[in-house]
Structure formats: structure tokens, C-alpha cells
Design an enzyme around this catalytic site. Structure first.
Site, mmCIF file in Angstrom:
data_model
loop_
_atom_site.group_PDB
_atom_site.id
_atom_site.type_symbol
_atom_site.label_atom_id
_atom_site.label_comp_id
_atom_site.label_asym_id
_atom_site.label_seq_id
_atom_site.Cartn_x
_atom_site.Cartn_y
_atom_site.Cartn_z
ATOM 1 N N ARG A 149 22.267 32.304 -9.884
ATOM 2 C CA ARG A 149 23.319 33.305 -10.128
ATOM 3 C C ARG A 149 24.413 32.722 -11.016
ATOM 4 O O ARG A 149 24.971 33.418 -11.871
ATOM 5 C CB ARG A 149 23.892 33.802 -8.795
ATOM 6 N N LYS B 138 29.633 36.412 -10.885
ATOM 7 C CA LYS B 138 30.717 35.869 -10.067
ATOM 8 C C LYS B 138 31.742 35.210 -11.000
ATOM 9 O O LYS B 138 31.777 33.986 -11.163
ATOM 10 C CB LYS B 138 30.137 34.874 -9.060
ATOM 11 N N GLU C 178 31.071 47.920 -3.085
ATOM 12 C CA GLU C 178 31.215 46.777 -2.182
ATOM 13 C C GLU C 178 32.687 46.522 -1.931
ATOM 14 O O GLU C 178 33.545 47.309 -2.367
ATOM 15 C CB GLU C 178 30.525 45.547 -2.756
HETATM 16 N N1 PLP Z 1 30.429 40.426 -3.237
HETATM 17 C C1 PLP Z 1 31.474 39.738 -3.709
HETATM 18 C C2 PLP Z 1 32.444 40.465 -4.581
HETATM 19 C C3 PLP Z 1 31.646 38.383 -3.379
HETATM 20 O O1 PLP Z 1 32.698 37.702 -3.824
HETATM 21 C C4 PLP Z 1 30.699 37.760 -2.545
HETATM 22 C C5 PLP Z 1 30.816 36.359 -2.211
HETATM 23 O O2 PLP Z 1 30.172 35.525 -2.731
HETATM 24 C C6 PLP Z 1 29.612 38.522 -2.077
HETATM 25 C C7 PLP Z 1 29.517 39.842 -2.438
HETATM 26 C C8 PLP Z 1 28.589 37.909 -1.190
HETATM 27 O O3 PLP Z 1 27.697 37.101 -1.905
HETATM 28 P P1 PLP Z 1 26.945 35.909 -1.212
HETATM 29 O O4 PLP Z 1 26.224 36.465 -0.056
HETATM 30 O O5 PLP Z 1 26.022 35.397 -2.244
HETATM 31 O O6 PLP Z 1 27.983 34.923 -0.808
HETATM 32 C C1 COI Z 2 31.975 33.761 -0.876
HETATM 33 O O1 COI Z 2 31.629 34.438 0.094
HETATM 34 O O2 COI Z 2 31.478 32.642 -1.105
HETATM 35 C C2 COI Z 2 32.969 34.228 -1.827
HETATM 36 O O3 COI Z 2 33.041 33.689 -2.894
HETATM 37 C C3 COI Z 2 33.863 35.326 -1.460
HETATM 38 C C4 COI Z 2 35.287 34.981 -1.636
HETATM 39 C C5 COI Z 2 36.047 36.236 -1.447
HETATM 40 C C6 COI Z 2 35.749 33.921 -0.685
#
Ligand code: PLP
Ligand code: COI
Length: 346
Positions: A82, A185, A221
Site C-alpha cells: 500500500r 495513505k 469511512e
Molecule cells: N481508513 C483510514 C482513513 C485510515 O487512516 C486507516 C488506518 O490506517 C484505515 C482506514 C484502516 O486501515 P488499516 O486497517 O490498514 O490500518
Molecule cells: C492506523 O490505524 O494505523 C492509522 O494510521 C489511523 C490513524 C488515524 C492513527
């Protein structure tokens, strides 16, 4: 190895300096070897690209201590992939995916004393990031970058604490443009969420729920996590974006697999109209992500309308609970997950 003397159980989600970070610089078209550093600061030119045109992206994953005392992390290869997608979209050099995973292992191993013990409720949060250090004044990509990884021990993301349902509100602002950068991200997505975040907090809500910015009809989201619903038949309903503006959460993708292949649940990944939520079609709701794990949502407020999730407003609902127990069981080695999900560090 002796663990640091910390009150692990009372950690919140905040930054604490540990012993080492990882750093690797890119210049003249190539990455340096890279390695550990005890310097937790960054010195930049006032003309560095990050400061002007926001060329920055980051990742988030965690390291866990298993019951047998191993230190592991969860699917770091997907974070590497990612991050590569984010870099590509922001015209940044690709940090090799295998080098990313090796760097994660190296920095976690060096900070093993900071990885919270098994059963403490805390974990070591790992934050890889990359930013433009090269000087630019006209709008263009920089020619030098720094990749770093910092680690810090953390507790629950939401102050309400793990397991207690939170109340979120529908934001009047947008998070991501259709076909914009919502699916990567990038720090810039979070900069624009800070004003609505402060507003939500001032009004007593834990987070913002964002609707699609094109029609303001569909659920996308929250500021830092994907959304999950459970309908009256027990199906896991996962909002899908038709404008590719939801971040592809690794937690969500893992939970979909766990639900379908380990728990024998029905999963429906589809665009979800916010009207369905208002109409009471769902009995449970949760936010999922690395930081959020699965945080139950008890209520969603949209102006003068309020939705209560019948099976998950007093405490986490049964389906979210089952998903969370299975996921955290896999992450801490207590439950056998699909091959390759758990990556042993030391
Ligand atoms: N959506 C957003 C906007 C986020 O910042 C995060 C955090 O990483 C997620 C979703 C969840 O992603 P992940 O499960 O890969 O941490
Ligand atoms: C994560 O879950 O790793 C994120 O980057 C989300 C952030 C809002 C702390």
C-alpha cells in the site's frame, strides 16, 4: 531482554520516544543502504518539497507479543504494497517492498524492550513514513526523499477504551474527492480532516463518518478507519466506494476473509446508502483499522437524526465481538490464521 518499566495497561494512543528509529535516504536516483538511528529528529531545508507541496505518505501497523513470548507483526507485506501505491500516486520513488519488511523487522527487534507484554492490552505501533526532502519552488516532484520508521507503544485509539461503543457524527465536510487521493495513505488526507475532527470532538463525538463527496448519499469511512455493519440476518455489510475514495484497510480485508472463511459468515461488499443506516437496516456497526482494531459504534448522529445500533449500543455486539476475538487471536498467535499473515520478528 528486559521490558521497559511502563504502566502498559494505562497507555493511550500517543507518541513516546523509544530507543531506535529506522532511516533511509534517497538521492541521485537511488536509495542508500539505510539503518537504525537514535536521532529522532529531522532537519530539513526550508525549501523541502514536503513543506510546500505536501509530498508525504505513511503507513501504520503493529507488533505484538504472543503468549509464548515471540514478537510478531501482522501482514507487513500488505503495508509495503500500500505504501508503494501511495508513493506512485504522489510521484515519489518506490521503497522496495522487501526492504520495507526487513526495515520493520530490524527496528522492532532493536526496540524489543518497548513491545508491550502479552495480555497487557497494549501493542507497539509502527509508523513508516516517507517525505520529500529535496528542494522545490515550482510545483513539481522533489528529487530527494527520506523514508523513516518510528515505533511507539500504544493503548486503545478511542478514549472510551476498547469495547465500549462510541458515538460518531456525519461530517458536513468531505474527506476525499471522487477519484482523488482517498484510496492512498497520504498525510494530506488527514490535514483536511482536522477541522471537522475538532468540530466533532467539540460537539461530543468520537469521530466523523464521511459520505461520498459526489452525491453525499453513500457511506464511505471515518477519519481513521473503515466502517463495518451487520444487518438483521447477521450478514457483514462492508461499504464499497464507486469512486475509489475509501482507503483499502488491511484490517477490513483481513476481517472479510476471517468472516467468510473462518467464521462461515455471509459478507456483502457493496455501496451502502446512508438512508439504509437511518432506516435501521443494521443492528451492529464497528470501525476497523490498525489503530481502531474493531471499535464498536453505538450511535450515529446526523444533525437532528440519531441512529442506535440495537445489538451494539450498550456493549460491543456479538458479531463484532466474534470478529475482534478471532482477529486479535490471530495477531497474538492464540488462533491459527491463514498462512503468511503473522510475521515472526524475534
Ligand atoms: N481508513 C483510514 C482513513 C485510515 O487512516 C486507516 C488506518 O490506517 C484505515 C482506514 C484502516 O486501515 P488499516 O486497517 O490498514 O490500518
Ligand atoms: C492506523 O490505524 O494505523 C492509522 O494510521 C489511523 C490513524 C488515524 C492513527
Amino acid at each position: 531482554m528486559e521490558k521497559k518499566d511502563l504502566d502498559w495497561g494505562s497507555l493511550g494512543f500517543s507518541y513516546m520516544k523509544t530507543d531506535y528509529s529506522y532511516v533511509c535516504n534517497y538521492h541521485d536516483g537511488a536509495w542508500e543502504e539505510g539503518g537504525l538511528t537514535t536521532d529522532h529528529t529531522v532537519v530539513l531545508s526550508e525549501c523541502a518539497g514536503i513543506l510546500h507541496y505536501c509530498q508525504e505518505c505513511f503507513e501504520g501497523l503493529k507488533a505484538y507479543t504472543t503468549e509464548s513470548g515471540d514478537i510478531v507483526c501482522f501482514r507487513p507485506d500488505l503495508n509495503a504494497k500500500r505504501m508503494a501505491d501511495s508513493e506512485k500516486r504522489l510521484v515519489m520513488p518506490q521503497f522496495p517492498e522487501d526492504k520495507f519488511v526487513e526495515a520493520v523487522k530490524q527496528v522492532v527487534k532493536a526496540n524489543a524492550a518497548w513491545v508491550p507484554p502479552f495480555g497487557s492490552g497494549a501493542t507497539l505501533y509502527i509508523r513508516p513514513l516517507m517525505f520529500a526532502t529535496g528542494e522545490v519552488i515550482g510545483v513539481k516532484p522533489a528529487d530527494a526523499y527520506q523514508f523513516r520508521i518510528l515505533v511507539t507503544p500504544v493503548g486503545p485509539y478511542f478514549k472510551a477504551g476498547a469495547g465500549k461503543p462510541i458515538t460518531i457524527c456525519v461530517a458536513k465536510y468531505d474527506r476525499a474527492a471522487p477519484h482523488g487521493t482517498g484510496n492512498i495513505k497520504a498525510g494530506l488526507n488527514y490535514a483536511m480532516s482536522l477541522y471537522p475532527y475538532e468540530l466533532a470532538h467539540k460537539n461530543g463525538f468520537s469521530e466523523n463518518l464521511y459520505l461520498d463527496s459526489e452525491t453525499r448519499t453513500y457511506v464511505e469511512e471515518t477519519g481513521g478507519a473503515n466502517v463495518l455493519f451487520v444487518d438483521k440476518d447477521g450478514t457483514l455489510v462492508v461499504p464499497k466506494s464507486f469512486t475509489d475514495s475509501i482507503l483499502p484497510s488491511i484490517t477490513r480485508r483481513s476481517l472479510v476473509h476471517v468472516a467468510e472463511h473462518m467464521l462461515g459468515m455471509r459478507v456483502d461488499e457493496r455501496p451502502v446508502k446512508f438512508q439504509e443506516v437511518l432506516d435501521g437496516e443494521f443492528v451492529e456497526c464497528g470501525l476497523c483499522g490498525t489503530a481502531a482494531v474493531i471499535s464498536p459504534v453505538g450511535h450515529i448522529v446526523d444533525g437532528d437524526k440519531e441512529v442506535t445500533f440495537e445489538k451494539g449500543c450498550e456493549k460491543m455486539g456479538p458479531v463484532m465481538e466474534k470478529l475482534r476475538t478471532t482477529l486479535t487471536g490471530i495477531q497474538s498467535g492464540a488462533v491459527e490464521g491463514p498462512e503468511g499473515w503473522v510475521c515472526k520478528i524475534c
